[in-house]
Scaffold this active site. Structure first.
Site, PDB file in Angstrom:
ATOM      1  CG  ASP A 190       1.781   2.351   4.094  1.00 30.08           C
ATOM      2  OD1 ASP A 190       2.386   1.687   5.149  1.00 30.08           O
ATOM      3  OD2 ASP A 190       2.111   3.115   3.650  1.00 30.08           O
ATOM      4  CD  GLU A 275      12.607   5.988  11.210  1.00 27.01           C
ATOM      5  OE1 GLU A 275      13.136   7.394  11.295  1.00 27.01           O
ATOM      6  OE2 GLU A 275      11.741   5.748  10.405  1.00 27.01           O
TER       7      GLU A 275
HETATM    8  N1  UDP Z   1      -0.471   6.827  10.265  1.00 22.31           N
HETATM    9  C1  UDP Z   1      -1.246   7.755  11.437  1.00 22.31           C
HETATM   10  N2  UDP Z   1      -1.845   8.822  11.299  1.00 22.31           N
HETATM   11  C2  UDP Z   1      -1.614   9.559  10.237  1.00 22.31           C
HETATM   12  C3  UDP Z   1      -0.920   9.302   9.325  1.00 22.31           C
HETATM   13  C4  UDP Z   1      -0.257   8.038   9.353  1.00 22.31           C
HETATM   14  O1  UDP Z   1      -1.661   6.752  12.196  1.00 22.31           O
HETATM   15  O2  UDP Z   1      -2.363  10.922  10.139  1.00 22.31           O
HETATM   16  C5  UDP Z   1      -0.043   5.796  10.231  1.00 22.31           C
HETATM   17  C6  UDP Z   1      -0.273   4.861   8.895  1.00 22.31           C
HETATM   18  O3  UDP Z   1      -1.531   4.215   8.997  1.00 22.31           O
HETATM   19  C7  UDP Z   1       1.058   3.957   8.852  1.00 22.31           C
HETATM   20  C8  UDP Z   1       2.086   4.932   9.695  1.00 22.31           C
HETATM   21  O4  UDP Z   1       1.487   5.884  10.477  1.00 22.31           O
HETATM   22  O5  UDP Z   1       0.746   2.707   9.749  1.00 22.31           O
HETATM   23  C9  UDP Z   1       3.024   5.497   8.865  1.00 22.31           C
HETATM   24  O6  UDP Z   1       2.200   6.353   7.825  1.00 22.31           O
HETATM   25  P1  UDP Z   1       2.501   6.504   6.256  1.00 22.31           P
HETATM   26  O7  UDP Z   1       2.377   5.010   5.765  1.00 22.31           O
HETATM   27  O8  UDP Z   1       1.595   7.227   5.696  1.00 22.31           O
HETATM   28  O9  UDP Z   1       4.059   7.027   6.379  1.00 22.31           O
HETATM   29  P2  UDP Z   1       5.349   6.885   5.172  1.00 22.31           P
HETATM   30  O10 UDP Z   1       4.897   5.563   4.411  1.00 22.31           O
HETATM   31  O11 UDP Z   1       4.991   8.048   4.335  1.00 22.31           O
HETATM   32  O12 UDP Z   1       6.522   6.805   5.985  1.00 22.31           O
HETATM   33 MN    MN Z   2       3.951   4.069   4.600  1.00 24.73          MN
END
Ligand code: UDP
Ligand code: MN
Length: 329
Positions: A190, A275
């Protein structure tokens, strides 16, 4: 005496005429055809044979030229960038993956490792990867139920994409060798990526770092750099974490990862320490390589896509008038 003179004069006159006649004959002969046809025939046969040989050779040269492709300047060998993307099924998934894949299409020497958070690979991701034309590896692993976010949970409650990133690391360890040149980058589906970012990370020696925009409740977070060395981090949230950085703010050399076969993301890591759980075992802060104009340029944005509202869709579904589910969105 007179007689003698007369005789001499006659001899001279005779000599003069004979010479003139001889000269005239010689001049006339120049313009005359001679009987040299035999000689000429031999000559023209020789010339014709030579012409034939030359045109034969010219044809050979043309044929050879057609076979040899025009010489291209040798392309420099670029280390491969392995982009690791965890992804999961939701309404905006295809939109996210189309956007990301179309960014990656502009990056040379790239291998996309897409890991679905799912028990089986979906046709949506399978087809999207096939049609992208990108070099890719498609994997899947489901996040254990206890670690999975539930509907309505705030997304910070549990780390996301952890097992998926670890599976990609395992794939690299199983399929690449220490002598392979490359760099590994964790790119969530995203975020928004500038193409320049990939140029910055390409020649990472150990771990390279740069700012991340729109993250941590700030305009940006970034490593602080003095005299070309990272000395600390500009961040407001839990600044005492070993590596207070977002996943999108660093890349690791393939060799370093392969040389440390147990390095991985810890599923149980405290919030904000994911991280650090990987980086701690790989580098020290002094070893980090600052990129993007000494970490003064934002080339990646931690954007997040709004969850689409489905009020009308749900209302229609209740009446049995929901949209055609065979149309993929
Ligand atoms: N993701 C996943 N499983 C989940 C939730 C998220 O594989 O149950 C993936 C999501 O598609 C993205 C990454 O993990 O590529 C980080 O997730 P997200 O963007 O929701 O996290 P944030 O932006 O809140 O750090
Ligand atoms: Mn994200």
């Amino acid at each position: 005496m007179l007689n003698m003179k007369m005789k001499l004069k006659n001899v001279f006159v005779m000599y003069f005429f004979v010479s003139i006649l001889g000269l005239m004959y010689a001049l006339m002969q120049l313009g005359q055809p001679c009987d040299c046809t035999q000689h000429m025939k031999q000559n023209s046969d020789f010339v014709r044979n030579q012409d034939r040989a030359i045109s034969k050779l010219q044809n050979e040269v043309k044929k050879l030229q057609a076979q040899v492709k025009p010489e291209e300047p040798p392309k420099p060998i670029l280390p491969i960038i392995y982009v690791i993307t965890p992804t999961f099924t939701r309404l905006v998934q295809k939109a996210e993956l189309v956007r990301l894949s179309q960014t990656l299409m502009h990056v040379p020497s790239l291998h996309w490792i897409v890991v679905e958070d799912a028990a089986t690979k979906t046709s949506l991701v399978t087809e999207l990867l096939k049609q992208s034309g990108l070099q890719y590896t498609h994997l899947n692993v489901e996040t254990p139920k206890d670690f999975k976010l539930k509907e309505g949970d705030p997304n910070w409650l549990k780390p996301r994409g952890v097992e998926q990133r670890n599976l990609a690391l395992q794939w690299l360890r199983d399929n690449r060798e220490l002598s392979d040149e490359g760099v590994v980058y964790f790119a969530d589906d995203d975020n928004t990526y500038s193409l320049q970012l990939f140029q910055e990370m390409r020649f990472t020696k150990r771990v390279s770092v740069w700012p991340v925009g729109l993250v941590g409740g700030m305009r940006f977070e970034r490593p602080l750099v003095e005299n070309g060395k990272v000395t600390g981090f500009y961040t407001a949230w839990k600044p005492n974490r070993p590596f207070p950085m977002d996943m999108a703010g660093f890349a690791i050399s393939l060799q370093l990862l392969l040389a440390n076969p147990t390095a991985h993301f810890h599923l149980e890591a405290e919030r904000g320490y994911l991280e650090s759980s990987l980086l701690e075992t790989l580098v020290s802060i002094e070893e980090l390589e600052p990129k993007a104009d000494q970490c003064r340029k934002v080339l990646i944005w931690h954007t997040r896509t709004e969850k689409p509202k489905m009020k009308q869709e749900e209302a229609l579904q209740k009446q049995g008038l929901g949209s055609d589910i065979t149309i993929e969105v």
